[in-house]
Design an enzyme around this catalytic site. Structure first.
Site, PDB file in Angstrom:
ATOM      1  N   ASN A 129       7.396  -8.040  17.890  1.00 31.23           N
ATOM      2  CA  ASN A 129       7.786  -7.450  16.604  1.00 31.23           C
ATOM      3  C   ASN A 129       9.290  -7.201  16.672  1.00 31.23           C
ATOM      4  O   ASN A 129       9.733  -6.224  17.271  1.00 31.23           O
ATOM      5  CB  ASN A 129       7.017  -6.141  16.383  1.00 31.23           C
ATOM      6  CG  ASN A 129       7.452  -5.443  15.107  1.00 31.23           C
ATOM      7  OD1 ASN A 129       8.192  -6.012  14.301  1.00 31.23           O
ATOM      8  ND2 ASN A 129       7.000  -4.214  14.920  1.00 31.23           N
ATOM      9  N   TRP A 130      10.038  -8.118  16.067  1.00 32.30           N
ATOM     10  CA  TRP A 130      11.507  -8.005  16.155  1.00 32.30           C
ATOM     11  C   TRP A 130      12.047  -6.914  15.217  1.00 32.30           C
ATOM     12  O   TRP A 130      13.237  -6.615  15.255  1.00 32.30           O
ATOM     13  CB  TRP A 130      12.161  -9.355  15.821  1.00 32.30           C
ATOM     14  CG  TRP A 130      12.038 -10.379  16.903  1.00 32.30           C
ATOM     15  CD1 TRP A 130      11.433 -10.221  18.109  1.00 32.30           C
ATOM     16  CD2 TRP A 130      12.557 -11.727  16.877  1.00 32.30           C
ATOM     17  NE1 TRP A 130      11.529 -11.387  18.847  1.00 32.30           N
ATOM     18  CE2 TRP A 130      12.209 -12.328  18.114  1.00 32.30           C
ATOM     19  CE3 TRP A 130      13.256 -12.481  15.943  1.00 32.30           C
ATOM     20  CZ2 TRP A 130      12.558 -13.652  18.424  1.00 32.30           C
ATOM     21  CZ3 TRP A 130      13.601 -13.802  16.252  1.00 32.30           C
ATOM     22  CH2 TRP A 130      13.258 -14.378  17.479  1.00 32.30           C
ATOM     23  N   LYS A 131      11.199  -6.409  14.353  1.00 34.56           N
ATOM     24  CA  LYS A 131      11.614  -5.365  13.388  1.00 34.56           C
ATOM     25  C   LYS A 131      12.870  -5.814  12.627  1.00 34.56           C
ATOM     26  O   LYS A 131      13.093  -7.001  12.455  1.00 34.56           O
ATOM     27  CB  LYS A 131      11.841  -4.027  14.099  1.00 34.56           C
ATOM     28  CG  LYS A 131      10.665  -3.635  14.988  1.00 34.56           C
ATOM     29  CD  LYS A 131      10.724  -2.188  15.384  1.00 34.56           C
ATOM     30  CE  LYS A 131       9.629  -1.895  16.385  1.00 34.56           C
ATOM     31  NZ  LYS A 131       9.468  -0.494  16.661  1.00 34.56           N
TER      32      LYS A 131
ATOM     33  N   HIS B  41       1.729  -1.099  10.293  1.00 40.10           N
ATOM     34  CA  HIS B  41       2.565  -0.578  11.382  1.00 40.10           C
ATOM     35  C   HIS B  41       2.923   0.882  11.075  1.00 40.10           C
ATOM     36  O   HIS B  41       3.154   1.236   9.920  1.00 40.10           O
ATOM     37  CB  HIS B  41       3.829  -1.429  11.528  1.00 40.10           C
ATOM     38  CG  HIS B  41       4.569  -1.145  12.796  1.00 40.10           C
ATOM     39  ND1 HIS B  41       5.373  -0.035  12.940  1.00 40.10           N
ATOM     40  CD2 HIS B  41       4.598  -1.794  13.987  1.00 40.10           C
ATOM     41  CE1 HIS B  41       5.868  -0.021  14.173  1.00 40.10           C
ATOM     42  NE2 HIS B  41       5.415  -1.084  14.828  1.00 40.10           N
TER      43      HIS B  41
ATOM     44  N   GLU C 206       5.526   2.485  11.358  1.00 39.32           N
ATOM     45  CA  GLU C 206       6.809   2.671  10.652  1.00 39.32           C
ATOM     46  C   GLU C 206       6.633   2.451   9.155  1.00 39.32           C
ATOM     47  O   GLU C 206       7.326   3.069   8.350  1.00 39.32           O
ATOM     48  CB  GLU C 206       7.872   1.729  11.251  1.00 39.32           C
ATOM     49  CG  GLU C 206       8.280   2.209  12.643  1.00 39.32           C
ATOM     50  CD  GLU C 206       8.834   1.133  13.556  1.00 39.32           C
ATOM     51  OE1 GLU C 206       9.133   0.024  13.075  1.00 39.32           O
ATOM     52  OE2 GLU C 206       8.953   1.404  14.757  1.00 39.32           O
TER      53      GLU C 206
ATOM     54  N   GLU D 253      -1.527   1.411  18.681  1.00 34.30           N
ATOM     55  CA  GLU D 253      -0.160   1.814  18.952  1.00 34.30           C
ATOM     56  C   GLU D 253      -0.027   3.333  18.765  1.00 34.30           C
ATOM     57  O   GLU D 253       0.170   3.807  17.631  1.00 34.30           O
ATOM     58  CB  GLU D 253       0.804   1.116  17.997  1.00 34.30           C
ATOM     59  CG  GLU D 253       0.795  -0.391  18.128  1.00 34.30           C
ATOM     60  CD  GLU D 253       2.132  -0.995  17.712  1.00 34.30           C
ATOM     61  OE1 GLU D 253       2.729  -1.684  18.545  1.00 34.30           O
ATOM     62  OE2 GLU D 253       2.584  -0.736  16.586  1.00 34.30           O
TER      63      GLU D 253
ATOM     64  N   GLY E 181       8.792   2.884  20.802  1.00 38.47           N
ATOM     65  CA  GLY E 181      10.248   2.979  20.880  1.00 38.47           C
ATOM     66  C   GLY E 181      10.747   4.225  21.590  1.00 38.47           C
ATOM     67  O   GLY E 181      11.935   4.543  21.530  1.00 38.47           O
TER      68      GLY E 181
ATOM     69  N   SER F 177       6.149   0.893  23.876  1.00 35.68           N
ATOM     70  CA  SER F 177       7.018   0.868  25.061  1.00 35.68           C
ATOM     71  C   SER F 177       6.462   0.015  26.206  1.00 35.68           C
ATOM     72  O   SER F 177       6.584   0.390  27.375  1.00 35.68           O
ATOM     73  CB  SER F 177       7.320   2.297  25.538  1.00 35.68           C
ATOM     74  OG  SER F 177       8.019   3.010  24.522  1.00 35.68           O
TER      75      SER F 177
ATOM     76  N   GLY G 126       7.808  -4.340  20.829  1.00 32.24           N
ATOM     77  CA  GLY G 126       8.978  -4.121  19.988  1.00 32.24           C
ATOM     78  C   GLY G 126      10.257  -4.339  20.786  1.00 32.24           C
ATOM     79  O   GLY G 126      10.712  -5.471  20.980  1.00 32.24           O
ATOM     80  N   GLY G 127      10.846  -3.257  21.275  1.00 35.90           N
ATOM     81  CA  GLY G 127      12.157  -3.314  21.937  1.00 35.90           C
ATOM     82  C   GLY G 127      12.282  -4.403  22.993  1.00 35.90           C
ATOM     83  O   GLY G 127      13.272  -5.149  23.010  1.00 35.90           O
TER      84      GLY G 127
HETATM   85  C1  PEP Z   1       6.212  -1.765  17.943  1.00 34.26           C
HETATM   86  O1  PEP Z   1       7.176  -1.750  17.202  1.00 34.26           O
HETATM   87  O2  PEP Z   1       5.132  -2.140  17.499  1.00 34.26           O
HETATM   88  C2  PEP Z   1       6.385  -1.335  19.312  1.00 34.26           C
HETATM   89  C3  PEP Z   1       5.337  -1.246  20.072  1.00 34.26           C
HETATM   90  O3  PEP Z   1       7.676  -1.028  19.713  1.00 34.26           O
HETATM   91  P1  PEP Z   1       8.158  -0.692  21.215  1.00 34.26           P
HETATM   92  O4  PEP Z   1       7.599  -1.793  22.113  1.00 34.26           O
HETATM   93  O5  PEP Z   1       9.642  -0.730  21.152  1.00 34.26           O
HETATM   94  O6  PEP Z   1       7.608   0.627  21.569  1.00 34.26           O
END
Ligand code: PEP
Length: 253
Positions: free
Chosen positions: A11-13, A97, A99, A169, A175, A214, A235-236
């Protein structure tokens, strides 16, 4: 035992640029081969779908989107319909998601509609569910997960989960650098499967339940070893080619 193919989805957001996305995608193409044990999907911003669909053509990397409209077409400025995502070769769509739930006030029923719009157009929804920190601390995790899941089962029916992926999640882990322990994640994944099994045992056994929050190269293999964890939503760490590739290669064969 059901053989569920591990999925690692990026997930590049809202990150990147035309050039940055091109370079990152090239590095993934170079690093993913027939030996890579996981199925790999990348969900960039809408505006990079065109470029990435060209780059991923004739590779095994699948394309996904981070959001979709619950509506088919019409006067909805700024929205993107599921049929448009199909035009760019998307196979997956992230729906619900945290967010989007948090910043754009997406409700459980709105998420359920997006889930259905994705499926009606032949793509696979990656349904994100997870509790806030205060919900975990007040022992409401299972109640929250059940509510988020039931909203989609009620609207789409259990049969729709035959072509879906779930991403657990925990919001407090996204994040933040705070990963759920493999045991904490496994407990919730097992609960998700049991909840689905109340309706249909085969669907519960067959569905892939990813963990997100994470995930990094150094914690991925312990998470992916758990019985009910079938990969990750990243994500990150998906923004750094080496880190993401290491996660893709950390899965059980
Ligand atoms: C996400 O955005 O779905 C996510 C899991 O982010 P991160 O890996 O940065 O926690």
């Amino acid at each position: 035992m059901t053989n569920r193919r591990t999925l690692v989805a990026a997930n590049w957001k809202m990150n990147g640029s035309i050039e940055g996305s091109r370079v990152l995608a090239e590095a993934l193409i170079d690093g993913i081969s027939a030996e890579t044990p996981a199925e790999v999907a990348v969900c960039p911003s809408f505006v990079y779908l065109s470029q990435l669909s060209e780059q991923f053509k004739n590779t095994s990397i699948k394309l996904g989107a981070q959001n979709v409209s619950h509506l088919d077409e019409g006067a909805y400025t700024g929205e993107v319909a599921a049929s448009m995502l199909v035009d760019f070769g998307c196979e997956y769509v992230i729906v619900g998601h945290s967010e989007r739930r948090m910043h754009y006030h997406e409700t459980d029923s709105c998420v359920a509609e997006k889930f259905s719009a994705t499926q009606i157009n032949g793509m696979t929804p990656i349904l994100c569910i997870g509790e806030l920190l205060e919900e975990r601390e007040s022992n409401s995790t299972e109640e929250v997960i059940a509510r988020q899941l039931d909203a989609v089962i009620d609207k789409a029916t259990i049969n729709a989960f035959d072509n879906a992926v779930i991403a657990y999640e925990p919001v407090w882990a996204i994040g933040t650098g705070k990963t759920a322990t493999p045991e904490q994640a496994q407990d919730v994944h097992q609960f998700i499967r049991l909840r689905l099994a109340r309706h249909d045992r085969a669907i519960a056994d067959g569905i892939r339940v990813l963990y997100g929050g994470s995930v990094k190269a150094d914690n991925a293999s312990q998470l992916f070893e758990m019985a009910d964890i079938d990969g990750g939503l990243i994500g990150g760490a998906s923004l750094v080619a080496k880190d993401f590739l290491d996660i893709c290669h950390a899965v059980r064969k």
